[in-house]
Design a protein around this motif. Structure first.
Motif, short mmCIF file in Angstrom:
data_model
loop_
_atom_site.label_atom_id
_atom_site.label_comp_id
_atom_site.label_asym_id
_atom_site.label_seq_id
_atom_site.Cartn_x
_atom_site.Cartn_y
_atom_site.Cartn_z
N LEU A 124 0.86 -1.18 0.00
CA LEU A 124 0.00 0.00 0.00
C LEU A 124 0.90 1.24 0.00
O LEU A 124 1.74 1.40 0.88
N HIS A 163 6.73 -2.70 8.35
CA HIS A 163 5.68 -3.50 7.72
C HIS A 163 5.88 -3.56 6.21
O HIS A 163 5.72 -2.55 5.51
N ASP A 201 4.04 -4.63 3.96
CA ASP A 201 2.84 -4.38 3.18
C ASP A 201 2.57 -2.89 3.01
O ASP A 201 1.60 -2.50 2.35
N LEU A 202 3.43 -2.05 3.61
CA LEU A 202 3.30 -0.60 3.50
C LEU A 202 4.54 -0.01 2.87
O LEU A 202 5.66 -0.42 3.18
N ASN A 251 -8.33 1.65 2.01
CA ASN A 251 -7.92 1.44 0.63
C ASN A 251 -8.89 0.51 -0.10
O ASN A 251 -9.21 -0.57 0.39
N ARG A 276 -5.03 1.03 5.80
CA ARG A 276 -5.19 -0.30 5.20
C ARG A 276 -6.66 -0.59 4.91
O ARG A 276 -7.03 -1.09 3.83
N GLN A 277 -7.52 -0.32 5.89
CA GLN A 277 -8.93 -0.64 5.75
C GLN A 277 -9.65 0.29 4.77
O GLN A 277 -10.65 -0.10 4.16
#
Length: 246
Positions: free
Chosen positions: A6, A28, A30-31, A224, A221-222
């Protein structure tokens, strides 16, 4: 399922929250922070692999999925406009925004997903829901909100106390407020409902400011991929919603 990180733009990166966001996001995979935006021109263009931009250079930021904004009211309009232009999500905890800026948020939510909150603690998000439920179930009970913070906090009641008060009002209660400034208290909020012969106390205590940065990263995250709209942190706790949701 995609493994693409993300892409985040951190607006207000030189502040306490901005620094926490950069530090935590780096842990993280994922970021990916693609831009850190500061009010003044950065001393270094790239720090720990993250490109830095001055606020005056915001329009030249690379593509991003969600912007996380913890800045000042005077810096709020440009980042909101950029998110609308780029069709990117916005997570903002900037306080002190004007009524005109609040209206701009409402308008922007017709085209992008966004969340503005006075507190990004996930525990406070749950407390907000509990307060509303308690107020609606306990008609006629007294409602008192006591908030405690460090001695340097100037506003009173706190923004979080007022948000909890709004939840109580939505449930039909009329809250009263009390504020305490002492020592280095990060943040404590007590919502008390009192009836004849009984009392309910709902309390949240923050012991580390990182909880607010973690909550903002969770919200990003939520948020997106969600449909355009204005979300509360508590709306995001149930997990991601399909992009076609209303």
């Amino acid at each position: 399922m995609t493994n693409t990180p993300l892409r985040l733009l951190i607006h207000g990166a030189s502040g306490r929250m901005g620094q926490a966001l950069l530090r935590l996001a780096a842990d993280h995979p994922d970021l990916q922070v693609v831009a850190a935006v500061t009010r003044r021109s950065p001393v270094q263009r790239v720090i720990d692999g993250v490109p830095h931009f001055a606020a005056s250079e915001l329009a030249g930021a690379p593509p991003f999925d969600v912007a996380i904004d913890f800045s000042l009211p005077e810096g709020f309009d440009p980042v909101l406009a950029l998110c609308v232009e780029r069709q990117a999500g916005l997570v903002s905890g900037t306080t002190g925004i004007s009524e005109q800026q609040r209206q701009a948020l409402i308008q922007a939510a017709t085209g992008i997903p966004l969340v503005w909150a006075s507190n990004f603690s996930l525990g406070v998000a749950v407390l907000d829901e509990l307060v509303e439920r308690a107020a609606s179930a306990l008609a006629g009970w007294d409602c008192d909100i006591v908030e405690s913070h460090h001695v340097h906090k100037q506003d009173a009641p706190s923004g979080t106390a007022l948000t909890l008060g709004a939840a109580a009002q939505k449930g039909g209660a009329e809250p009263h407020y009390a504020s305490l400034r002492a020592g280095d208290i990060v943040g404590e909020h007590l919502v008390q409902f009192t009836g004849l012969g009984e009392r309910i106390e709902l309390t949240h205590r923050a012991t580390n400011r990182d909880i607010f940065a973690r909550g903002a990263l969770f919200a990003a995250r939520q948020l997106n991929g969600r449909a355009p709209g204005s979300y509360r942190v508590r709306d995001l706790l149930a997990g991601p919603a399909p992009a076609s949701a209303g």
